[in-house]
Design an enzyme around this catalytic site. Structure first.
Site, PDB file in Angstrom:
ATOM      1  N   SER A 138      11.751  49.613  59.078  1.00  0.00           N
ATOM      2  CA  SER A 138      12.437  49.107  57.893  1.00  0.00           C
ATOM      3  C   SER A 138      13.718  48.429  58.335  1.00  0.00           C
ATOM      4  O   SER A 138      14.321  48.823  59.346  1.00  0.00           O
ATOM      5  CB  SER A 138      12.779  50.248  56.930  1.00  0.00           C
ATOM      6  OG  SER A 138      13.615  49.789  55.871  1.00  0.00           O
ATOM      7  N   TYR A 151      15.908  58.834  55.238  1.00  0.00           N
ATOM      8  CA  TYR A 151      14.893  57.796  55.439  1.00  0.00           C
ATOM      9  C   TYR A 151      15.420  56.734  56.402  1.00  0.00           C
ATOM     10  O   TYR A 151      14.744  56.361  57.371  1.00  0.00           O
ATOM     11  CB  TYR A 151      14.518  57.162  54.103  1.00  0.00           C
ATOM     12  CG  TYR A 151      13.603  55.955  54.217  1.00  0.00           C
ATOM     13  CD1 TYR A 151      12.220  56.111  54.222  1.00  0.00           C
ATOM     14  CD2 TYR A 151      14.125  54.667  54.308  1.00  0.00           C
ATOM     15  CE1 TYR A 151      11.379  55.023  54.322  1.00  0.00           C
ATOM     16  CE2 TYR A 151      13.287  53.564  54.410  1.00  0.00           C
ATOM     17  CZ  TYR A 151      11.920  53.739  54.417  1.00  0.00           C
ATOM     18  OH  TYR A 151      11.092  52.648  54.525  1.00  0.00           O
TER      19      TYR A 151
END
Length: 247
Positions: A138, A151
């Protein structure tokens, strides 16, 4: 990487980016095997894509991963592409007490899971004439989103692991690719209707075009600008980035 003639295994292939990747490779004539914990999501994807296959897999479970790896190598000996896509993204509280169960679940799914999946299949992949490992990380691994601090941290750690693995496999037949998505319209963080997020179809168009090259990093939409941020002055960028978010 070549986009046809592969046997492709994708974790978390029943929804979101994983499902979109599975369908994109399936349309190009590859044998695609998807996995996930929710059998209903897998079955829906299979029904819409005749010829695709699926196995149930819990990436938080070492036993499940080892069982899936044995099944894959037994039933699909030509397996040469592994896409580590499964992940969870939940709001957390870096400024106060973290929920320990959520913390462990996120780290197990996003970091330990993909490392274990690849580890279980790495010797098989190295025996192939040409093989590819893809990690879906990401841009938040480069510019963390404070409301999903764990995350973001798992994606930063996975990026680091990718760099090490790529180096260790530099003289093998295995290429290691990192796909670092920007904000995309998926179910993560209820983003399916978010206007500021990149439409999944536009994202996939750019991703598949880049996967068909020799690129080691796949960066679609505004990901290149976020990827370029880390450095001595990165905090001011991170501060402004988080202040601009609707979360």
């Amino acid at each position: 990487m070549k986009l046809t003639g592969n046997t492709v295994f994708i974790t978390g292939g029943g929804s979101g980016i994983g499902q979109a990747l599975a369908e994109a490779f399936h349309r190009r004539g590859n044998q695609v095997i998807i996995s996930g914990r929710r059998r209903s999501a897998l079955d829906e994807t299979l029904a819409a894509n005749p010829g695709m296959a699926a196995i149930e897999l819990d990436v938080q479970s070492l036993e499940s991963i080892q069982s899936a790896a044995q099944q894959l190598t037994r039933e699909y000996p030509q397996l040469n592409v592994v896409i580590n896509n499964a992940g969870i993204m939940l709001p957390d509280s870096a400024g106060s007490v973290q929920d320990d169960a959520q913390l462990l679940s996120t780290v197990m799914t996003n970091l330990i899971g993909p490392i274990r999946v690849t580890s279980a299949l790495i010797e098989h992949l190295k025996a192939q004439t040409s093989a590819t490992i893809v990690y879906n990380t990401s841009v938040l691994g480069f510019v963390p989103m404070a409301v999903t601090s764990v995350y973001s941290a798992t994606k930063a750690a996975l990026h680091s692991y990718v760099l090490s693995q790529r180096y260790k496999l530099r003289d093998s037949s295995v290429r290691v690719i990192e796909l670092a998505p920007p904000w995309v319209r998926t179910d993560l963080m209820n983003s399916r209707e978010a206007e500021a997020a990149m439409p999944l179809s536009a994202f996939m168009e750019q991703v598949m075009q880049q996967l068909g090259t020799d690129a080691f990093e796949i960066l679609a939409g505004n990901a290149p600008a976020l990827r370029a941020n880390p450095g001595p002055e990165e905090y001011s960028f991170v501060e402004n980035f988080n202040a601009s978010l609707p979360f």
